[in-house]
Scaffold this motif. Structure first.
Motif, PDB file in Angstrom:
ATOM      1  N   GLY A 144       0.802  -1.216   0.000  1.00 51.88           N
ATOM      2  CA  GLY A 144       0.000   0.000   0.000  1.00 51.88           C
ATOM      3  C   GLY A 144       0.833   1.263   0.000  1.00 51.88           C
ATOM      4  O   GLY A 144       0.345   2.342   0.358  1.00 51.88           O
ATOM      5  N   ASP A 145       2.091   1.164  -0.422  1.00 52.78           N
ATOM      6  CA  ASP A 145       2.984   2.326  -0.446  1.00 52.78           C
ATOM      7  C   ASP A 145       2.865   3.017  -1.803  1.00 52.78           C
ATOM      8  O   ASP A 145       3.781   2.990  -2.628  1.00 52.78           O
ATOM      9  CB  ASP A 145       4.427   1.891  -0.185  1.00 52.78           C
ATOM     10  CG  ASP A 145       5.357   3.085   0.029  1.00 52.78           C
ATOM     11  OD1 ASP A 145       4.877   4.236  -0.077  1.00 52.78           O
ATOM     12  OD2 ASP A 145       6.553   2.866   0.302  1.00 52.78           O
ATOM     13  N   TYR A 146       1.720   3.644  -2.024  1.00 56.21           N
ATOM     14  CA  TYR A 146       1.447   4.283  -3.309  1.00 56.21           C
ATOM     15  C   TYR A 146       2.296   5.534  -3.515  1.00 56.21           C
ATOM     16  O   TYR A 146       2.595   5.906  -4.652  1.00 56.21           O
ATOM     17  CB  TYR A 146      -0.038   4.639  -3.400  1.00 56.21           C
ATOM     18  CG  TYR A 146      -0.947   3.482  -3.058  1.00 56.21           C
ATOM     19  CD1 TYR A 146      -0.831   2.260  -3.718  1.00 56.21           C
ATOM     20  CD2 TYR A 146      -1.908   3.593  -2.047  1.00 56.21           C
ATOM     21  CE1 TYR A 146      -1.653   1.187  -3.394  1.00 56.21           C
ATOM     22  CE2 TYR A 146      -2.738   2.524  -1.725  1.00 56.21           C
ATOM     23  CZ  TYR A 146      -2.604   1.331  -2.397  1.00 56.21           C
ATOM     24  OH  TYR A 146      -3.409   0.272  -2.071  1.00 56.21           O
ATOM     25  N   ILE A 147       2.692   6.168  -2.420  1.00 57.11           N
ATOM     26  CA  ILE A 147       3.501   7.383  -2.520  1.00 57.11           C
ATOM     27  C   ILE A 147       4.847   7.073  -3.166  1.00 57.11           C
ATOM     28  O   ILE A 147       5.354   7.837  -3.986  1.00 57.11           O
ATOM     29  CB  ILE A 147       3.712   8.006  -1.128  1.00 57.11           C
ATOM     30  CG1 ILE A 147       2.363   8.345  -0.496  1.00 57.11           C
ATOM     31  CG2 ILE A 147       4.581   9.253  -1.214  1.00 57.11           C
ATOM     32  CD1 ILE A 147       2.471   8.783   0.954  1.00 57.11           C
ATOM     33  N   THR A 148       5.437   5.944  -2.798  1.00 56.53           N
ATOM     34  CA  THR A 148       6.728   5.565  -3.356  1.00 56.53           C
ATOM     35  C   THR A 148       6.586   5.018  -4.767  1.00 56.53           C
ATOM     36  O   THR A 148       7.438   5.258  -5.624  1.00 56.53           O
ATOM     37  CB  THR A 148       7.412   4.515  -2.460  1.00 56.53           C
ATOM     38  OG1 THR A 148       7.579   5.062  -1.149  1.00 56.53           O
ATOM     39  CG2 THR A 148       8.768   4.117  -3.011  1.00 56.53           C
ATOM     40  N   ALA A 149       5.514   4.288  -5.018  1.00 60.20           N
ATOM     41  CA  ALA A 149       5.323   3.703  -6.350  1.00 60.20           C
ATOM     42  C   ALA A 149       5.074   4.774  -7.404  1.00 60.20           C
ATOM     43  O   ALA A 149       5.404   4.576  -8.584  1.00 60.20           O
ATOM     44  CB  ALA A 149       4.158   2.715  -6.328  1.00 60.20           C
ATOM     45  N   GLY A 150       4.511   5.918  -6.995  1.00 59.41           N
ATOM     46  CA  GLY A 150       4.194   6.972  -7.947  1.00 59.41           C
ATOM     47  C   GLY A 150       5.358   7.410  -8.815  1.00 59.41           C
ATOM     48  O   GLY A 150       5.235   7.482 -10.045  1.00 59.41           O
ATOM     49  N   PRO A 151       6.531   7.726  -8.219  1.00 63.40           N
ATOM     50  CA  PRO A 151       7.669   8.148  -9.047  1.00 63.40           C
ATOM     51  C   PRO A 151       8.121   7.091 -10.053  1.00 63.40           C
ATOM     52  O   PRO A 151       8.582   7.435 -11.146  1.00 63.40           O
ATOM     53  CB  PRO A 151       8.770   8.421  -8.013  1.00 63.40           C
ATOM     54  CG  PRO A 151       8.025   8.801  -6.778  1.00 63.40           C
ATOM     55  CD  PRO A 151       6.797   7.938  -6.791  1.00 63.40           C
ATOM     56  N   PHE A 152       8.002   5.816  -9.701  1.00 65.68           N
ATOM     57  CA  PHE A 152       8.353   4.774 -10.670  1.00 65.68           C
ATOM     58  C   PHE A 152       7.484   4.905 -11.919  1.00 65.68           C
ATOM     59  O   PHE A 152       7.959   4.760 -13.042  1.00 65.68           O
ATOM     60  CB  PHE A 152       8.169   3.384 -10.049  1.00 65.68           C
ATOM     61  CG  PHE A 152       9.302   2.950  -9.166  1.00 65.68           C
ATOM     62  CD1 PHE A 152      10.392   2.281  -9.691  1.00 65.68           C
ATOM     63  CD2 PHE A 152       9.288   3.209  -7.808  1.00 65.68           C
ATOM     64  CE1 PHE A 152      11.452   1.873  -8.881  1.00 65.68           C
ATOM     65  CE2 PHE A 152      10.330   2.813  -6.987  1.00 65.68           C
ATOM     66  CZ  PHE A 152      11.419   2.146  -7.526  1.00 65.68           C
ATOM     67  N   GLU A 172      -6.363  -0.992  -8.317  1.00 64.52           N
ATOM     68  CA  GLU A 172      -6.475   0.104  -7.357  1.00 64.52           C
ATOM     69  C   GLU A 172      -5.107   0.691  -7.044  1.00 64.52           C
ATOM     70  O   GLU A 172      -4.938   1.917  -7.000  1.00 64.52           O
ATOM     71  CB  GLU A 172      -7.143  -0.363  -6.066  1.00 64.52           C
ATOM     72  CG  GLU A 172      -7.213   0.733  -5.019  1.00 64.52           C
ATOM     73  CD  GLU A 172      -8.070   0.379  -3.820  1.00 64.52           C
ATOM     74  OE1 GLU A 172      -8.139   1.198  -2.887  1.00 64.52           O
ATOM     75  OE2 GLU A 172      -8.671  -0.708  -3.819  1.00 64.52           O
ATOM     76  N   GLY A 173      -4.133  -0.165  -6.825  1.00 59.18           N
ATOM     77  CA  GLY A 173      -2.793   0.322  -6.522  1.00 59.18           C
ATOM     78  C   GLY A 173      -2.212   1.134  -7.660  1.00 59.18           C
ATOM     79  O   GLY A 173      -1.537   2.147  -7.437  1.00 59.18           O
ATOM     80  N   LEU A 174      -2.483   0.715  -8.881  1.00 60.06           N
ATOM     81  CA  LEU A 174      -1.974   1.425 -10.049  1.00 60.06           C
ATOM     82  C   LEU A 174      -2.558   2.835 -10.118  1.00 60.06           C
ATOM     83  O   LEU A 174      -1.844   3.817 -10.348  1.00 60.06           O
ATOM     84  CB  LEU A 174      -2.331   0.637 -11.312  1.00 60.06           C
ATOM     85  CG  LEU A 174      -1.703   1.082 -12.629  1.00 60.06           C
ATOM     86  CD1 LEU A 174      -0.193   1.054 -12.547  1.00 60.06           C
ATOM     87  CD2 LEU A 174      -2.194   0.195 -13.765  1.00 60.06           C
TER      88      LEU A 174
END
Length: 407
Positions: A144-152, A172-174
């Motif tokens: 659920g770490d969407y903040i970190t996945a965003g930059p990727f 949802e995560g995407l």
């Protein structure tokens, strides 16, 4: 309440500075663009402070084989330190860094990723093999770490975008991760590929949104409202094809309750005519609270996209709804109404604006006409000509008469 993109930037800045979001709330007035710039500058400063230390560590990379160093690093070095060091190592030894990614345990990499220099993430995205990167992204989404996945996602190359379509199955995560990506251009690239790719991901994404939580729906609005027009048209057609009237009403109510009406109008203004017709006919639009919220979002706004959404929708509603919206517009603050003719000219909004005002009560037309009568004679004549060209002379008699007060 601040807009969705601004809120996301506050969250990212909070992560960068390691302070609670509520302490940064006063900065919301800076707006998303300035907050994004501030966050990037702060990240550069913070990573630059440790550059000398990490550069010395980087000097060891060519000396110690990765087959020896990587197992030891993952066993002995805390993920926080590994993440902070990864930036310097990636800059100095990009090929080694790409090779190291293939040796990382996804769990360890996901724990270290929040502490990486965001710019290093972009460099790794360019050179790292897609398979291990997808494993890391999937692990971030699982946590659920969407903040970190965003930059990727923000730095995704065409190859990575294709890999996301094939290997990232958390809809949802995407969506929630993409909402933390600042660049609308990058978001459009990703969503456009998902629209045209073999995986047909968008229909499943839309179904997930319709059945999802408030947080997911707002994240989706933030993402889609920043896409290019062709992407919004396609998304909108799928949304209104798949969603029932009740589901569309519930989705709209979620946006209104969260005070995300400006983003909603930006999205609405780019919909296809058929999608606009379906939305205008939805019972949610006829509710007084909805009418007032939608109309009120344009007051004090000089943003063409917001006005386009309001007017394109209002033009297609029943006369009673359009009349109420026209009346609401007539009570907007003086600077907004005074600037409206200029905005309508620049953004080509005269046809829907005049059609909405044509349904308004005479007193509403009079209030607007009185303010517009202060326009130069050439501008007043241009308005009268537009009214005539649209065949609205009889229905806009009061506005036309009031325009002539200062002649």
């Amino acid at each position: 309440m601040s807009d969705l993109v601004t809120r996301a930037q506050i969250t990212l800045l909070s992560r960068t500075l390691h302070v609670p979001e509520d302490r940064l709330a006063p900065l919301e007035k800076l707006g998303a663009a300035h907050l994004h710039e501030l966050q990037e500058r702060m990240a550069k400063v913070m990573f630059a402070e440790h550059a000398a230390i990490f550069s010395r560590l980087s000097m060891l990379v060519p000396i110690i084989p990765l087959s020896i160093s990587m197992p030891l690093v993952q066993k002995l070095v805390p993920p926080v330190m590994a993440g902070r060091a990864a930036g310097a190592i990636g800059v100095d030894h990009p090929k080694k860094a790409a090779e190291a990614v293939t040796m990382l345990d996804p769990g360890y990499a996901a724990a270290a990723a929040p502490y990486m220099d965001p710019h290093a993430v972009g460099q790794l995205a360019d050179i790292a093999p897609t398979e291990p990167v997808m494993k890391i992204i999937n692990e971030l989404l699982r946590r659920g770490d969407y903040i970190t996945a965003g930059p990727f996602l923000a730095y995704a190359t065409p190859e990575l975008v294709r890999a996301v379509e094939e290997d990232v199955h958390d809809d949802e995560g995407l969506i929630r991760s993409a909402s933390y990506s600042y660049s609308g251009e990058n978001i459009s690239v990703i969503v456009r590929h998902l629209l045209t790719g073999d995986g047909r991901r968008i229909p499943t994404l839309v179904r997930t949104i319709l059945q999802g939580s408030k947080e997911l729906r707002l994240a989706a609005l933030s993402v889609f409202a920043r896409c290019d027009t062709d992407v919004i048209v396609a998304i909108g057609d799928i949304l209104f094809d798949m969603g029932s009237a009740d589901e569309i009403a519930e989705l709209t109510q979620t946006f209104i309750a969260a005070e995300a009406v400006p983003e909603t109008l930006r999205f609405i203004g780019q919909l296809s005519p058929s999608a606009l017709d379906l939305l205008a006919a939805n019972p949610i639009i006829s509710e007084p609270e909805s009418i007032d919220a939608v109309a009120g979002a344009a007051n004090s706004s000089s943003e063409a996209a917001v006005w386009r959404g309001l007017l394109e929708l209002a033009e297609r509603t029943e006369a009673s709804i359009s009349r109420r919206i026209g009346g609401a517009i007539s009570h907007f603050d003086t600077p907004t109404l005074t600037h409206l003719p200029t905005l309508a000219t620049i953004a080509h909004l005269w046809p829907p604006l005049l059609k909405v005002l044509a349904t308004a009560e005479p007193d509403a037309q009079s209030r607007i006409g009185e303010l517009w009568s202060a326009q130069p004679a050439s501008e007043r004549h241009a308005i009268e000509q537009r009214i005539a060209d649209l065949g609205l002379g009889e229905r806009l008699t009061t506005l036309t008469i009031t325009l002539q007060l200062r002649q």
